[in-house]
Write an enzyme that holds these catalytic residues in place. Structure first.
Site, PDB file in Angstrom:
ATOM      1  N   ASP A 150      81.720 -33.755 -17.182  1.00  0.00           N
ATOM      2  CA  ASP A 150      82.077 -35.169 -17.328  1.00  0.00           C
ATOM      3  C   ASP A 150      80.849 -36.061 -17.447  1.00  0.00           C
ATOM      4  O   ASP A 150      80.851 -37.040 -18.190  1.00  0.00           O
ATOM      5  CB  ASP A 150      82.989 -35.633 -16.182  1.00  0.00           C
ATOM      6  CG  ASP A 150      82.518 -35.211 -14.800  1.00  0.00           C
ATOM      7  OD1 ASP A 150      81.490 -34.508 -14.694  1.00  0.00           O
ATOM      8  OD2 ASP A 150      83.200 -35.572 -13.816  1.00  0.00           O
ATOM      9  N   GLU A 362      72.225 -39.000 -36.903  1.00  0.00           N
ATOM     10  CA  GLU A 362      71.226 -37.949 -37.086  1.00  0.00           C
ATOM     11  C   GLU A 362      71.357 -36.840 -36.050  1.00  0.00           C
ATOM     12  O   GLU A 362      71.081 -35.664 -36.350  1.00  0.00           O
ATOM     13  CB  GLU A 362      69.819 -38.540 -37.048  1.00  0.00           C
ATOM     14  CG  GLU A 362      69.472 -39.415 -38.247  1.00  0.00           C
ATOM     15  CD  GLU A 362      69.958 -40.858 -38.102  1.00  0.00           C
ATOM     16  OE1 GLU A 362      69.843 -41.620 -39.073  1.00  0.00           O
ATOM     17  OE2 GLU A 362      70.453 -41.217 -36.995  1.00  0.00           O
TER      18      GLU A 362
END
Length: 638
Positions: A150, A362
């Site tokens: 998480d 990217e």
């Protein structure tokens, strides 16, 4: 089998995974047992019922792929391998020891690990690359399972992955988020608010399921339902407890990354019901198909350019990539929404089925390339060189993964002109040189670019090609060869007083300087160091001997870490290649040292003192110094 009996078997397997995670980390004296314990129930069900994997043949193209994005839970993964019968208990107990395959975080030294993980936020983006391969290239029905922690969902790269997985309708991708509430230093951003996780995932177009990660029936139902989703990716958000099953650990802070002491280990194992020795038969893939072959390989016919013509190396990259696509059907191209500048658009138009637009993401682009190469494709990923720095951690981890990817950065250096410093890659050579086992190439003309690109395709490791925005003269014949690790001595004589070493845009400045110096009666050598790493040490040592150590290196890059540093390293002894030349070295590094602004390429090269004017001045200072030393020596002899 009755459901209660099935649940009991899952429970026993999950407890074994927990016990083995504790045992291995206690012997190692370090590691992450509590992070391994929280998703053990989910992994027990996945491993014993839903994962389709032939452990005896990890290269089977029909295998499901499993990526442990929360790489610090490596003890859990290794415990799963023991339960699958592919590692022994003895090897499991070698966790984190020198020489063991079971490193602190998983790496592909294990044949069942596709990619290295441990730098959080990378597993799901790489999973996107694997899923792209499965759905669009292999066209095989395997699934890609990714287990995330998480805490790592705070990483922007995770949401780049959520976005692109939805955009490409990757219904073969199933993410599982282990929401155990506790991070390294305390509660995570969202704690146990699994509704918030679900809302975010749904906003990106995913199918989201919220479950109790310790309820075997809910786990079973969610995994089964995920396999039936056929129009979007799926995320299972499992509410769990860190350290589950041991009262002294469960849902308590302060235990992240801590191994239990022997006494605490003994009590914890007893509380979990003791050691077990369960070996399960993991289901093998039902399909035995082969990946679809897209296109028929043709003979490679690289583009050629006439000497004297002015062609940008980025243009030659696009042309050569198109030729490579025809010759090699396993070449795949990705770009970050600048394909009309990198000229990857030509490949996209010719081979749309092998082109993936990554938009302005990217990190996701590089991660997808890593995922694609797992399935034996040859990914070329391009963007402006400056923006590849966004994904540098993915490049670094790709090297740990022993990945074979090709990265191309255009618009490098001050020579891009008026766009200014935000667009000027001035760190890229240093960054890519620093990557383990990387290759760094910097061509100066179009024919050279095409020849280097052809070699990149079969080159292992991280391969980086730097291209130039400006059109530059073609100086080489199309039949000339440019082996990686070589260089070209393009001007020389028996009386060279200095050697100019350059690459890319500055090589053309070096040639201008050569002509001016020749007119003044000063002979110099010009070396095209197109292979920055590996660099041609032999030619550089010879140049130093022939010129009494007078070397001038000129580059469109910051002073630190680029071509100048690569040349200096040739003359520095290292533990792997001690220096073998005692030639005195008088090396001048011409590189960008002041923050540039906007201007024409010519103005900026001059302002940075990396143009022909600066080169001439540097060479003259060296020749004058050498002459003065020679005269002094002659006078002393008299």
């Amino acid at each position: 089998m009755a459901i209660q009996e099935q649940i009991q078997q899952w429970h026993e397997l999950a407890q074994q995974l927990r016990v083995d995670s504790i045992r291995a980390t206690t012997i190692a004296g370090s590691g992450h047992p509590t992070s391994s314990m929280s998703p053990a129930d989910v992994m027990a069900v996945l491993l014993s019922k839903y994962l389709r994997y032939d452990f005896k043949n990890p290269d089977n193209p029909n295998n499901d792929r499993f990526v442990l994005s929360k790489g610090h839970a490596a003890p859990l993964l290794y415990a799963m391998y023991k339960a699958a019968g592919v590692i022994s208990d003895g090897e499991l107990m070698s966790l984190r020891q020198l020489g063991s395959r079971l490193e602190g975080h998983p790496t592909p030294v294990l044949p069942w690990v596709d990619v290295a993980t441990g730098s959080l936020g990378q597993g799901l983006p790489i999973g996107v690359g694997l899923a792209l391969a499965g759905k669009y290239l292999d066209q095989l029905p395997y699934h890609v399972w990714v287990l995330l922690g998480d805490s790592e969902t705070s990483e922007g790269s995770v949401w780049e992955a959520f976005d692109h997985a939805s955009h490409y309708s990757l219904d073969n991708l199933i993410a599982i988020i282990d929401v155990n509430r506790l991070g390294q230093r305390g509660q995570t951003e969202l704690g146990w608010n699994i509704q918030a996780y679900a809302a975010r995932a749904k906003a990106f177009g995913w199918q989201a399921m919220e479950i109790d990660g310790h309820n075997f029936q809910e786990i079973d139902q969610s995994l089964n339902a995920a396999l039936s989703v056929n129009d979007r990716p799926t995320v299972i958000i499992a509410r769990t407890k860190k350290g589950k099953g041991v009262a002294s650990l469960e849902d308590l802070g302060g235990w992240h990354g801590k191994a239990l002491k022997p006494d605490a280990e003994k009590a914890a194992i007893a509380e979990l019901g003791g050691q077990r020795h369960i070996i399960i038969q993991v289901n093998k893939p039902e399909e035995q198909a082969q990946p679809v072959v897209i296109g028929n390989p043709q003979q490679l016919q690289l583009p050629t350019y006439n000497k004297g013509a002015k062609v940008a190396t980025r243009r030659a990259y696009g042309d050569a990539l198109l030729a490579l696509g025809s010759a090699q059907p396993n070449v795949v191209v990705l770009d970050a929404e600048v394909s009309n500048s990198t000229y990857a658009e030509d490949f996209a138009e010719a081979y749309p089925e092998r082109y993936f637009e990554m938009y302005i993401a990217e990190q996701q682009m590089i991660a997808a390339a890593v995922g694609l190469q797992v399935r034996k494709y040859k990914p070329f990923a391009s963007s402006f060189a400056a923006f590849l720095s966004r994904g540098y951690d993915f490049v670094r981890m790709a090297a740990v993964s022993r990945a074979n990817i090709k990265l191309v950065g255009s618009h490098a250096g001050v020579s891009i002109g008026q766009d200014g410093p935000s667009q000027m890659a001035l760190e890229d050579l240093a960054a890519f040189r620093a990557v383990w086992s990387s290759t760094v190439l910097y061509p100066s003309d179009a024919n050279q670019t095409a020849k280097l690109l052809a070699q990149m395709s079969d080159r292992n490791g991280i391969v980086y090609l730097r291209t130039t925005r400006e059109s530059t003269p073609v100086i080489y014949d199309s039949d000339e060869d440019f082996p990686i690790g070589g260089s070209k001595v393009i001007r020389s004589s028996d009386s060279d007083g200095a050697a100019i070493i350059a690459a890319g845009i500055t090589l053309h400045e070096a040639l201008k300087a050569y002509d001016r110096l020749k007119n003044e009666g000063i002979a110099v050598r010009v070396i095209d160091a197109y292979s920055v790493k590996p660099i041609d040490a032999k030619t550089l040592h010879q140049a130093a001997r022939d010129t009494e150590g007078n070397l001038v290196v000129v580059e469109d890059h910051w002073l630190e870490g680029g071509l100048g540093a690569a040349v200096l390293d040739v003359f520095a002894g290292t533990n792997s290649s001690p220096s073998y030349d005692e030639t005195p070295l008088r090396l001048i590094k011409l590189a960008v040292s002041e923050m540039p602004g906007s201007g024409t390429p010519e103005e900026l090269l001059h302002a940075a003192k990396i143009d022909a004017d600066a080169i001439v001045e540097a060479v003259k200072s060296q020749v004058k110094h050498s002459l003065g030393v020679a005269l002094h020596s002659e006078s002393a002899r008299k």
